[in-house]
Design an enzyme around this catalytic site. Structure first.
Site, PDB file in Angstrom:
ATOM      1  N   LYS A 290       0.837  -1.195   0.000  1.00  0.00           N
ATOM      2  CA  LYS A 290       0.000   0.000   0.000  1.00  0.00           C
ATOM      3  C   LYS A 290       0.877   1.252   0.000  1.00  0.00           C
ATOM      4  CE  LYS A 290      -3.594   2.269   2.663  1.00  0.00           C
ATOM      5  NZ  LYS A 290      -4.493   2.240   3.811  1.00  0.00           N
TER       6      LYS A 290
ATOM      7  N   GLU B 164      10.413  -4.694   4.654  1.00  0.00           N
ATOM      8  CA  GLU B 164      10.497  -6.079   4.186  1.00  0.00           C
ATOM      9  C   GLU B 164      10.227  -6.168   2.689  1.00  0.00           C
ATOM     10  OE1 GLU B 164       8.846  -4.970   6.783  1.00  0.00           O
ATOM     11  OE2 GLU B 164       8.929  -6.372   8.471  1.00  0.00           O
TER      12      GLU B 164
ATOM     13  N   GLY C  24      -4.825  -1.930   5.058  1.00  0.00           N
ATOM     14  CA  GLY C  24      -3.995  -3.052   4.606  1.00  0.00           C
ATOM     15  C   GLY C  24      -4.652  -4.402   4.852  1.00  0.00           C
ATOM     16  N   ARG C  25      -5.155  -4.609   6.060  1.00  0.00           N
ATOM     17  CA  ARG C  25      -5.727  -5.924   6.393  1.00  0.00           C
ATOM     18  C   ARG C  25      -7.129  -6.101   5.832  1.00  0.00           C
ATOM     19  NH1 ARG C  25      -4.525  -2.686  10.449  1.00  0.00           N
ATOM     20  NH2 ARG C  25      -6.159  -1.827  11.775  1.00  0.00           N
TER      21      ARG C  25
ATOM     22  N   GLU D  75      -4.639  -6.907  14.723  1.00  0.00           N
ATOM     23  CA  GLU D  75      -4.119  -5.584  14.363  1.00  0.00           C
ATOM     24  C   GLU D  75      -5.263  -4.563  14.444  1.00  0.00           C
ATOM     25  OE1 GLU D  75      -2.263  -4.359  10.391  1.00  0.00           O
ATOM     26  OE2 GLU D  75      -0.469  -4.836  11.540  1.00  0.00           O
TER      27      GLU D  75
ATOM     28  N   HIS E 280      -5.341 -33.622  17.196  1.00  0.00           N
ATOM     29  CA  HIS E 280      -4.236 -34.459  17.673  1.00  0.00           C
ATOM     30  C   HIS E 280      -3.106 -33.602  18.203  1.00  0.00           C
ATOM     31  CE1 HIS E 280      -6.123 -38.093  16.091  1.00  0.00           C
ATOM     32  NE2 HIS E 280      -6.632 -37.249  15.204  1.00  0.00           N
TER      33      HIS E 280
ATOM     34  N   LYS F  57       9.509  -0.789  14.341  1.00  0.00           N
ATOM     35  CA  LYS F  57      10.091  -0.426  13.036  1.00  0.00           C
ATOM     36  C   LYS F  57      11.175   0.629  13.223  1.00  0.00           C
ATOM     37  CE  LYS F  57       5.934  -0.800  10.124  1.00  0.00           C
ATOM     38  NZ  LYS F  57       5.034  -0.014   9.284  1.00  0.00           N
TER      39      LYS F  57
END
Ligand code: F6P
Length: 543
Positions: free
Chosen positions: A210, A216, A271-272, A357, A388, A508
């Protein structure tokens, strides 16, 4: 004092829930079901293809009414309208919140700053469609004239989790001649493993960000460019092997990607909340434009339901309110999301960003610390694998963990008895959690006295079972929108801002400060705490 400005926990609706909680907290689901043969019917809602059975929750009709009263008193109805109509409800970033406009039909009108944004949404969709078809058909050629066979999405957070989840979920719809990879982590292993068997001549990178500033993504994109150019040996190759998805045209062209190959979206898409925007380009290439449109239509159906249905029948409202009931009154700290569908294996990871978030906030929108719990921890794995692994704790541990079971009547892969056995397990788990097994029952079965406590299941462990027809683009769209709006429901009642994420900033900034200290050839003057200083020194010595 007006209830609206009273602290949440002092409102009449919250207090009524507190009193009610004290009365019903010890009621057992065994008794609730025994007393009312129609309980399942009464506590099931259905909309947009989702059969939502919440009868195995520790609620009575009064609980549901009181929770809905809380929603009403919180102004949820008006807040939903504000969101859908483009009010700037993301106050701390001064933005509208309009992921719902991404799936609005072409003839809809949603006005932001005097402009109807729907035509712009559809323009981008059409541009994505043309591009996706070119890649799918082999018409889009790489620099050396070879068709693209591999698509690598580079992005992180919302620019990765939605796309990777949707690709995995809809793999059965994907064009199998194409290979899809997703690179997110700044750990170089992620990139190296993603491309180790790919050839640059046949590889297209989608740089999805965005902001187009995320460390990253920019680092991985730079590495990808080096990797591609090392083989293709010509800067001009970037135009054929890199496209961008972003809101930031200046940064995209600064990176060297022609903005003709950029797919835009807008600051009113969080973003999410962006997997239905151009961020879903990889999804569209994988499943094709028609299926992508079906996914949008599914989400839109859930949007309409959320906007119009009374809260008592409103799936996202009910889901949000039930979550709040356990989080704020029973003190439950987590929610387990348990899809009984292997293709949904990345769904819990996707939901973690969406929910945590969004609602992991400790102050209200007007800046006051809350005196109640906000967003719970979301986690989970597909069934039956989780059975399990961690289900032991859910059944017999000391923690209360409400569960979301997600299951489908029809499998994507019909193989012998597999699906019936899978479904037998999901129904059995919800049943076992709710009803448990008593010492008396064990006694009748001849279980030795000393083993009885170990084999007893106290039950009364709540769950929702969501049953859908089958996993397809439409049902995935419905499911995602259901969770998105449940997060909104909770955020509005908690009076927090679900659309910002200031909590990711500090780390950050500190990483930006530490990176040169790790890389400087000269011994740096470290001014951190003694622990951080020692770790940096140790790393420098051992790197
Ligand atoms: O983790 C913080 C965050 O801003 C997320 O909200 C977002 O989804 C992610 O980083 C990636 O951001 P961008 O798409 O701008 O690279």
């Amino acid at each position: 004092m007006n209830d609206e400005i009273k602290p949440l926990t002092e409102t009449a609706e919250w207090k009524a829930l507190k009193t009610h909680y004290a009365k019903i907290k010890d009621l057992h689901l065994r008794d609730l079901f025994a007393q009312d043969p129609k309980r399942a019917e009464k506590f099931t809602a259905e909309a947009a293809g989702v059969y939502f059975d919440y009868s195995k929750h520790r609620v009575t009709a009064t609980t549901v009414n009181l929770l809905c009263d809380l929603a009403e008193a919180s102004g949820l109805r008006e807040k939903i309208e504000d969101m859908f109509t483009g009010e700037r409800i993301n106050l701390t970033e001064d933005r509208a919140v309009l992921h719902t406009a991404l799936r609005a039909p072409k003839n809809a009108t949603v006005v932001v700053d005097g402009e109807n944004v729907v035509p712009r949404v559809h323009e981008v969709l059409e541009k994505m469609e043309q591009f996706a078809e070119k890649v799918r058909s082999g018409e889009w050629k790489g620099h050396t004239g070879k068709p693209i066979k591999n698509i690598v999405n580079i992005g992180i957070g919302g620019s990765d989790l939605g796309p990777v989840m949707a690709y995995e979920a809809l793999k059965d719809y994907s064009q199998r001649s194409l290979t899809f990879r997703f690179v997110s982590n700044i750990d170089g292993t992620d990139f190296a493993e993603a491309v180790h068997d790919l050839h640059p001549e046949e590889t297209l990178f989608i740089v999805a960000s965005k902001t187009f500033t995320t460390l990253e993504t920019m680092t991985n994109a730079g590495t990808a460019r080096d990797w591609a150019l090392k083989a293709l040996k010509d800067e001009a190759a970037v135009a054929k092997h890199f496209v961008a998805v972003s809101t930031n045209a200046a940064k995209v062209s600064g990176f060297g990607i022609d903005t003709a190959n950029m797919f835009g979206f807008w600051d009113w898409v969080g973003g999410r909340y962006s997997m239905f925007s151009a961020i879903g380009l990889s999804t569209m290439i994988a499943i094709g434009p028609k299926h992508f449109r079906e996914m949008l239509a599914g989400a839109h159906e859930m949007d309409e339901h959320y906007r119009n249905a009374p809260f008592e029948e409103n799936l996202p409202a009910l889901m949000g309110l039930l979550g709040l009931w356990y989080n704020d009154f029973f003190g439950a700290q987590t929610v387990a999301v348990l899809p009984y569908e292997q293709y949904l294996r990345r769904f819990p990871a996707y939901l973690q960003q969406l929910t945590m978030e969004s609602n992991g906030k400790r102050v209200t929108l007007d800046g006051h610390p809350v005196d109640y719990q906000t967003g719970p921890i979301y986690w989970g794995e597909p069934g039956t694998n989780g059975q399990h692994s961690f289900y032991q704790l859910i059944h017999q541990g000391t923690k209360l963990i409400p569960c979301d079971f997600i299951a489908f009547c029809r499998p994507r892969r019909r193989l012998g008895r597999h699906h019936d056995l899978l479904m037998a397990n999901v129904f059995a788990q919800a049943e076992a959690l709710a009803f448990g097994k008593t010492a008396e029952e064990l006694g009748k079965e001849g279980v030795k006295d000393w083993l009885v406590p170990h084999k007893t299941f106290e039950g009364n462990r709540p769950s929702t079972t969501m049953l859908l027809e089958e996993l397809n683009p439409k049902s995935l769209g419905r499911l995602v929108a259901l969770y998105e709006h449940s997060v909104f429901t909770q955020g509005m009642i908690w009076r927090i801002g679900p659309f910002d994420q200031w909590g990711v900033e500090l780390g950050k900034v500190l990483a930006g400060r530490i990176a040169p200290e790790l890389e400087s050839p000269a011994e740096p003057q470290l001014k951190h705490d003694s622990s951080t200083n020692a770790l940096i020194r140790r790393y420098r010595a051992g790197r």
